[in-house]
Write a protein that holds these residues in place. Structure first.
Motif, PDB file in Angstrom:
ATOM      1  N   SER A   1      -2.517   2.156  -0.715  1.00  0.00           N
ATOM      2  CA  SER A   1      -3.488   2.769   0.190  1.00  0.00           C
ATOM      3  C   SER A   1      -3.093   4.219   0.398  1.00  0.00           C
TER       4      SER A   1
ATOM      5  N   SER B   1       7.119   2.283   3.169  1.00  0.00           N
ATOM      6  CA  SER B   1       7.775   2.418   1.875  1.00  0.00           C
ATOM      7  C   SER B   1       8.099   3.867   1.568  1.00  0.00           C
TER       8      SER B   1
ATOM      9  N   GLN C   1      -6.020   2.247  -5.584  1.00  0.00           N
ATOM     10  CA  GLN C   1      -6.411   1.224  -4.622  1.00  0.00           C
ATOM     11  C   GLN C   1      -7.066   0.028  -5.278  1.00  0.00           C
TER      12      GLN C   1
ATOM     13  N   ASP D   1       2.784  -1.261   5.405  1.00  0.00           N
ATOM     14  CA  ASP D   1       3.670  -1.337   4.249  1.00  0.00           C
ATOM     15  C   ASP D   1       3.814  -0.018   3.520  1.00  0.00           C
ATOM     16  N   GLN D   2       2.655   0.612   3.281  1.00  0.00           N
ATOM     17  CA  GLN D   2       2.635   1.792   2.444  1.00  0.00           C
ATOM     18  C   GLN D   2       3.398   2.947   3.074  1.00  0.00           C
ATOM     19  N   LYS D   3       3.115   3.203   4.350  1.00  0.00           N
ATOM     20  CA  LYS D   3       3.787   4.308   5.023  1.00  0.00           C
ATOM     21  C   LYS D   3       5.274   4.015   5.152  1.00  0.00           C
TER      22      LYS D   3
ATOM     23  N   MET E   1       0.750   3.694  -5.025  1.00  0.00           N
ATOM     24  CA  MET E   1       0.476   3.451  -3.618  1.00  0.00           C
ATOM     25  C   MET E   1      -0.781   2.597  -3.553  1.00  0.00           C
TER      26      MET E   1
END
Lengths: 545, 309, 318
Positions: free
Chosen positions: A40, A57, A245, A53-55, A38
């Motif tokens: 972030s 995904s 990160q 993007d991260q959430k 991940m």
């Protein structure tokens, strides 16, 4: 004493065996486990608040959207089929027999609840504006309407009906969004409406995987969802998502084989891995991403400099994009238009059909343009002094700013000062209020249609940092909102793009994104998405023997 | 020596008298505390070598940009991130600028900031801590509370507020740097003074009616000198790095000007591929630090009243 | 002693109140507001709705009163950026990791720093002295970020994982395994600082007459250090360590980010950048509390270590 300690320490370190390693693979009990990173730390797992993007995904792996992007194609998922009314305003979805990970069936009312929550002021969904095409959405979002008036209703448990305000031709693209994946109303009642998504045990999860473990600030573990309607075709048992990160950390993890897939790597890292790529130890997936960066001129410049078209053009062409991309950024590709490669128009890719318009502009002489512009604003012969607003302290924005400064100063003979915004909020604040002259910013596709890039620059749009305004442009772009003939739309967009970047030069694109993903070759069947869908789709992924 | 063995006449005697002035003359030349300190410093070879090195660095910072053929802001875009070559002995940075040239330009900023910052916090910190510790009681309580308040308010918030009201520039940079930097030294001096003020010689001075300020500056501070020197030499790199942070958020120096801290921060992000972009600025900071520390050691030995012979 | 502690608690409350009042008003002076965190601009009506929900539409003085009232009830508010979690929850969830890392780093830093410092002073001008200078210079002029990256590179594939943190139920061996690299990276600057101060301080003490006396009595070096030097040389270290403990146990942004440690460090930076007002206030309050607590401890430690100071600190010498 100290020496003893040190040697003792060294000795223990050396005798300890190598245990870490092997991210991939089949664990002792025969499960297929894959690891990735991940970028972030997700702050919530509420689909209604998935705005990065991260959430996206994560949520799109553990939630079933009506339609999924599979191998780049819209594929029915939560909906077994759907039809559109004659006027294009009413969309009817026939849902599949799907279940949440806890075994309760997914019903149409759950989708209705999610759609309402997109506009719910309490939820504060950053994507609400994208869905304003749904009837009643804007009114509810801005506080003038009620949630019952949002145009989504459950005809029966298996039938969902969505009503639009306009027959927008790209609505199917929006169905891939995490924001409108099903959440039962019982989960989001009262207090829970704003706190849903904070506790993993309370989540409704209807996707191929479900979140089994979430350690904030450290990792997320996804497990195969046995109740998923297509569970028999889901090959992975577990996906570990480790938070990393720092770019250097991520590369170390990949080098050590602790993760099987790494997105957005630098060209230098690809070069480093080249021999492994050649020998097949690492797979490289490269491709354009629908995202751009551009020089943003304040078309309503309070100092009256960049309100001049010729000065804008001079600044736009006074540097070599190819050299910038190749030598300075060492990633992305040079942009000569607003709409990036990889953006679809109907079944085709926009850039396959329409050439980038800016190349002709580059043939002009920047100094001549500048002098003409200076004459027009009554500053002929003066040395122009402008201020470039740098987004933040990030190294990338700093390098870009110093590159432009040097290029403009040497090629145009102007003085460029750099002002750095203290942080992103300050930058956004200054830009949205028009308190700047020139800056660099960018835009990533929300959905896969040129509209996502073009709508911003219509007059008065909230996301128009350039304060660009042109009536012909407005007309062309607005027509595309309802026009269903993709050929007409494509031509309209191409014309509008030329007005924006060449004729009026309201903004000047510099780069299109180009992403490199390195993958463990054993991991197959992953899809890398640009706009819509999770950035990496694991639904069909499997481990090669 | 009897009267018989030689006749003593009155002429043999001259009246010497009591020359009040002469009796005050000392055989050894009188040396003040400061003179003695410098005398001892000069004898210390390591310290003198460090001093010479520092002078050389300052010299290079002033004159190198005029002598060296490559200007610090010239971008060789085709050769970005090139390692050291004969032509560019420290290599090029991510915009193809000569790192050797930038080191000396950056040194101007970093050394100025480091030294000025250290001196300002030295002055404020020592006086504040000295007074607080010596006065004790309510004064100490209040002064320490003020210090805690300054340390408690988030630094970022203070810095942004400074830029909002003072704008961005050298003066707001210095203010932002010094706003809290002196507190560490103040606490340190206070701790030492608390301990020293119970010493007999301080009591003696008090009994003689010496004014407070004089006791603080004459007795207490010289006796804490060694700690003060360590803290001051140590604060120089932290100023250099704070400046990098502040420049990054838009205060202080503006590109294409640079500083060691800014160069090192950039180098960190590139270190996996282009280590020379980190090594040279880090080396510049380290060597300067080493020189300051060894000089500080020498100063410490020289200024320590207990070691005075 | 009880009177002393009560007085300190009283001072602490007043100081905390001043800090939070100043911070409250300063933070509202910063341009930009929490609705402008994202690149996408929210429609004005939506932004206003949000502000109303967060109570930001009220006059500042009223907001301040409301904040104080909630605080008296122990409520620090809900974070704007992490919906569903209150500031209290975030701190109690994230603090343990930061605390553990901080304490380990301080302990390692202190032990190694003190030993190095004493050895350097006892063997002044010899190789160990230069070694400590060398370590100290490296420790302060190369940021911990670089050490962390190097450690990750060279520990790659070894016994020590390069990301992650110990979790509940792990044995001591695993805790050691997971916390080793971050602790080493976080302790380097401590080793550097403490060793330099200790060296200087020990040299001061060694020039005293009582050391000469102890030597002439035939005490061994170890005895002299234990009996006389340590106690007398430690006060400056106390004033250096106290604020550093406060800093490090409340979270280190860089180290936590590099090693993916679920600590508190990121909130200090991100709450200001994102104008997450409740989190700015909560982190400020929390840090200040720990900081002042450490300051009180510092004074008490002074008094324990040096009887002469006891009078002026505890009993309030006028």
């Amino acid at each position: 004493m100290k020496r003893k300690l040190l040697s003792a320490l060294l000795a223990t370190a050396m005798t300890m065996t190598v245990v870490a390693g092997t991210g991939i693979a089949v664990s002792a009990d025969g499960e297929a486990v894959v690891s990735t990173v991940m970028f972030s730390d997700p702050d919530t797992m509420d689909p209604g608040r998935a705005d990065d993007d991260q959430k996206n995904s994560i949520i799109l792996e553990c939630q079933e959207s009506l339609v999924r992007l599979i191998d780049g194609k819209l594929t029915n998922a939560g909906a077994e089929s759907y039809e559109t009314s004659e006027d294009g305003l009413t969309w009817t979805f026939h849902l599949r027999d799907n279940k949440y990970s806890d075994g309760t069936p997914v019903v149409a009312a759950d989708y209705v609840n999610s759609i309402r929550r997109v506009f719910d002021p309490e939820v504060n969904c950053h994507n609400a504006g994208i869905f304003y095409c749904i009837a009643g959405g804007e009114a509810f979002n801005t506080g003038s309407g009620a949630k019952e008036d949002v145009g989504a209703k459950a005809v029966d448990d298996k039938t969902l009906e969505i009503t639009l305000t306009e027959p927008i031709p790209y609505f199917a693209q929006l169905l891939t969004f995490a924001n409108i994946t099903p959440v039962p109303e019982s989960k989001t009642e009262g207090e829970n409406n704003s706190s849903y998504g904070a506790i993993v045990e309370d989540l409704a999860q209807s996707g191929p995987y479900y979140i089994s473990e979430w350690t904030r600030g450290s990792k997320v573990v996804l497990k195969k969802n046995p109740n998923y309607w297509d569970a028999e075709n889901i090959k992975l048992d577990e996906i570990d998502m480790i938070l990393a990160q720092d770019e250097n950390t991520r590369q170390q993890l990949f080098d050590q084989g602790q993760i099987d897939l790494l997105r957005n790597v630098r060209t230098e890292y690809v070069d480093q891995l080249q021999s492994k790529i050649d020998s097949g130890e690492v797979t490289l997936i490269s491709g354009p991403q629908p995202r751009n960066s551009y020089i943003c001129f304040n078309n309503e410049d309070p100092d009256g400099v960049f309100s001049n078209e010729n000065i804008r053009k001079a600044f736009a062409i006074a540097f070599d994009r190819e050299s910038y991309v190749k030598n300075v950024l060492k990633k992305e590709q040079a942009a000569y238009g607003e709409i990036p490669y990889g953006t679809a128009i109907g079944d085709d890719l926009f850039r396959d059909l329409y050439e980038e318009p800016m190349k002709e502009l580059l043939e002009q002489d920047p100094v001549e343009l500048l002098n003409k512009g200076l004459e027009e604003i009554g500053k002929s012969g003066e040395t122009l002094e402008v201020t470039f607003l740098q987004r933040n302290s990030d190294n990338e924005t700093k390098v870009a700013a110093e590159y432009y400064q040097n290029q403009w100063q040497t090629k145009l003979g102007v003085v460029v000062n750099i002002e750095t915004a203290s942080d992103n909020s300050s930058f956004n604040n200054q830009v949205s209020k028009g308190q700047y002259q020139i800056c660099q910013t960018g835009w990533g596709a929300d959905y896969n249609d040129p509209m996502t890039f073009m709508q911003c620059y219509t007059t008065g749009d909230g996301n128009n940092p350039a304060f660009f305004s042109d009536s012909e442009y407005d007309e062309l772009v607005n027509a595309c909102k309802t026009e269903s003939d993709m050929k007409v739309r494509g031509e309209n967009f191409a014309k509008a793009e030329k007005i924006l970047t060449v004729d009026k030069c309201g903004i000047s694109p510099v780069t299109f994104s180009y992403s490199n993903v390195v993958v463990n070759p054993k991991l197959q069947g992953v899809y890398i998405n640009g706009a819509g869908g999770p950035s990496v789709e694991f639904r069909d992924a499997y481990l090669a023997e | 020596m009897t009267e018989q063995s030689g006749k003593l006449t009155k002429e043999q005697f001259t009246r010497v008298g009591v020359d009040e002035q002469a009796s005050e003359n000392l055989v050894r030349p009188s040396i003040s505390y400061w003179q003695d300190a410098f005398r001892r410093l000069k004898k210390n070879k390591v310290a003198m070598a460090s001093l010479v090195l520092l002078i050389a660095i300052v010299f290079m910072c002033i004159f190198a940009p005029y002598i060296y053929p490559h200007p610090y802001d010239e971008q060789n875009i085709e050769f970005t991130n090139q390692g050291p070559t004969l032509q560019h002995i420290f290599g090029l940075d991510d915009l193809g600028r000569d790192i050797f040239a930038r080191i000396w330009i950056g040194g101007r900023v970093s050394l100025t900031i480091g030294v000025v910052g250290a001196l300002v916090s030295l002055l404020i910190g020592v006086l504040y801590g000295g007074v607080s510790g010596y006065m004790g009681g309510l004064v100490d309580d209040i002064m320490m509370r003020i210090l805690e308040i300054l340390s408690g308010i988030p630094y970022m918030v203070m810095v942004i507020i400074v830029t909002v009201f003072l704008g961005k520039g050298m003066s707001s940079l210095l203010l932002a740097l010094c706003i809290t930097s002196w507190t560490g030294l103040a606490r340190l001096v206070r701790g030492q003074v608390l301990e020293l003020k119970e010493c007999e010689y301080v009591m003696a001075a008090k009994a003689l009616g010496t004014p407070t300020l004089k006791i603080v500056t004459r007795h207490l501070i010289p006796n804490t000198m060694s700690i003060i020197i360590v803290q001051t030499t140590f604060s120089i790199p932290s100023f250099i790095f704070s400046e990098a942070f502040l420049s990054f958020i838009g205060m202080g120096i503006q590109p294409p000007l640079t500083s060691w801290g800014a160069m090192a921060s950039l180098g960190q992000q590139q270190m996996a591929y282009y280590p020379h972009e980190l090594i040279f600025p880090a080396l510049a900071i380290s060597v300067t630090m080493l020189a300051f520390n060894l000089l500080g050691d020498g100063l410490r030995d020289a200024f320590d009243p207990k070691l005075r012979q | 002693m009880i009177k002393y502690i009560l007085k300190k608690i009283g001072y602490m409350i007043v100081t905390l109140w001043v800090i939070l009042t100043i911070t409250f008003f300063l933070m509202n002076c910063i341009p930009g507001d929490p609705t402008q965190d994202s690149m996408k601009v929210l429609p004005e009506a939506v932004a206003n709705n949000l502000k109303a929900r967060w109570g930001l539409d009220k006059p500042l003085s009223e907001q301040y009163v409301i904040y104080l009232k909630n605080l008296l009830h122990g409520q620090m508010g809900e974070s704007y950026k992490t919906p569903g979690l209150t500031a209290n929850q975030i701190i109690s969830e994230r603090f343990p990791a930061s605390l553990q890392l901080g304490l380990q780093a301080v302990a390692v830093g202190l032990i190694l720093g003190l030993i190095l410092g004493i050895l350097a002073a006892l063997h002044r001008g010899r190789w160990i002295d230069f070694l400590t200078i060398f370590i100290a210079i490296i420790g302060v002029s190369v940021p911990s970020f670089v050490f962390a990256a190097l450690l990750q590179k060279y520990a790659a594939g070894s016994y020590f994982p390069i990301v992650g943190w110990s979790s509940k139920g792990m044995g001591i061996g695993q805790i050691f395994q997971y916390t080793f690299l971050p602790t080493v990276s976080a302790s380097i600057s401590g080793i550097a600082t403490y060793s330099r101060f200790m060296r200087s301080s020990v040299l001061d003490v060694l020039s005293n007459d009582y050391i000469l006396l102890a030597k002439s009595k035939g005490l061994s070096n170890f005895q002299i250090v234990k009996r006389h030097v340590l106690r007398n040389a430690i006060t400056p270290i106390i004033s250096i360590v106290a604020p550093q403990v406060a800093n490090i146990v409340t979270g280190s942004f860089v180290i936590e980010r590099i090693f993916s440690i679920p600590g508190l460090g990121r909130y200090y930076v991100e709450s200001v950048n994102g104008r997450d007002y409740p989190m700015i206030m909560a982190t400020t309050l929390f840090f200040s509390f720990i900081f002042i607590f450490c300051m009180v401890l510092m004074d008490i430690l002074y008094a324990i270590v040096d009887p002469r100071v006891r009078k002026s600190i505890i009993e309030g010498n006028k």
